[in-house]
Design a protein around this motif. Structure first.
Motif, PDB file in Angstrom:
ATOM      1  N   TYR A  60       0.835  -1.200   0.000  1.00  0.00           N
ATOM      2  CA  TYR A  60       0.000   0.000   0.000  1.00  0.00           C
ATOM      3  C   TYR A  60       0.876   1.258   0.000  1.00  0.00           C
ATOM      4  O   TYR A  60       0.598   2.216  -0.729  1.00  0.00           O
ATOM      5  N   VAL A  61       1.944   1.249   0.775  1.00  0.00           N
ATOM      6  CA  VAL A  61       2.863   2.384   0.808  1.00  0.00           C
ATOM      7  C   VAL A  61       3.510   2.580  -0.563  1.00  0.00           C
ATOM      8  O   VAL A  61       3.687   3.715  -1.018  1.00  0.00           O
ATOM      9  N   LYS A  63       2.164   1.898  -3.481  1.00  0.00           N
ATOM     10  CA  LYS A  63       1.165   2.524  -4.340  1.00  0.00           C
ATOM     11  C   LYS A  63       0.999   3.997  -4.014  1.00  0.00           C
ATOM     12  O   LYS A  63       0.834   4.835  -4.905  1.00  0.00           O
ATOM     13  N   GLU A  64       1.043   4.339  -2.741  1.00  0.00           N
ATOM     14  CA  GLU A  64       0.927   5.741  -2.344  1.00  0.00           C
ATOM     15  C   GLU A  64       2.118   6.557  -2.843  1.00  0.00           C
ATOM     16  O   GLU A  64       1.950   7.689  -3.295  1.00  0.00           O
ATOM     17  N   THR A  67       1.694   7.145  -6.531  1.00  0.00           N
ATOM     18  CA  THR A  67       0.681   8.171  -6.745  1.00  0.00           C
ATOM     19  C   THR A  67       1.254   9.553  -6.469  1.00  0.00           C
ATOM     20  O   THR A  67       0.993  10.506  -7.218  1.00  0.00           O
TER      21      THR A  67
END
Length: 106
Positions: A60-61, A63-64, A67
């Motif tokens: 998740y980190v 992907k962040e 982004t």
């Protein structure tokens, strides 16, 4: 750590280290020490479910971060091209929108 999850953890560390090179606050002085300390805190995990949760959080980190970088590039391109090429066009669009808003009484 179980031997089946070890390659996933190592790959996640490498991916985060690669993504951290472009981090705005710096790689050597900020991102790399934080990354290392985060992984060292979790090195004693033995429960497979907890390790999988930590891997999911790391993904998740990733992907962040991606982004964040895409947004930074988009903003830079927008500043570079839209403001230089279409300044009169933007004013014309705003004027037409405002005029249409007042004419229709919306």
């Amino acid at each position: 750590m179980t031997s089946s999850l070890r390659p996933q953890v190592i790959a996640l560390y490498k991916q985060l280290a690669y993504l951290g090179r472009e981090y705005p606050l710096g790689y050597e002085n900020f991102f790399r020490p934080k990354l290392k300390s985060a992984f060292l805190k979790k090195r004693d995990l033995t429960d497979e479910e907890e390790i999988k949760k930590s891997i999911a959080l790391g993904e998740y980190v990733c992907k962040e971060l991606e982004t964040l970088y895409y947004l930074r590039k988009y903003r830079a391109m927008r500043r570079r091209y839209v403001n230089k090429i279409f300044p009169r066009f933007r004013r014309l669009i705003f004027f037409n929108l405002a005029l249409g808003f007042f004419q229709h009484g919306a």
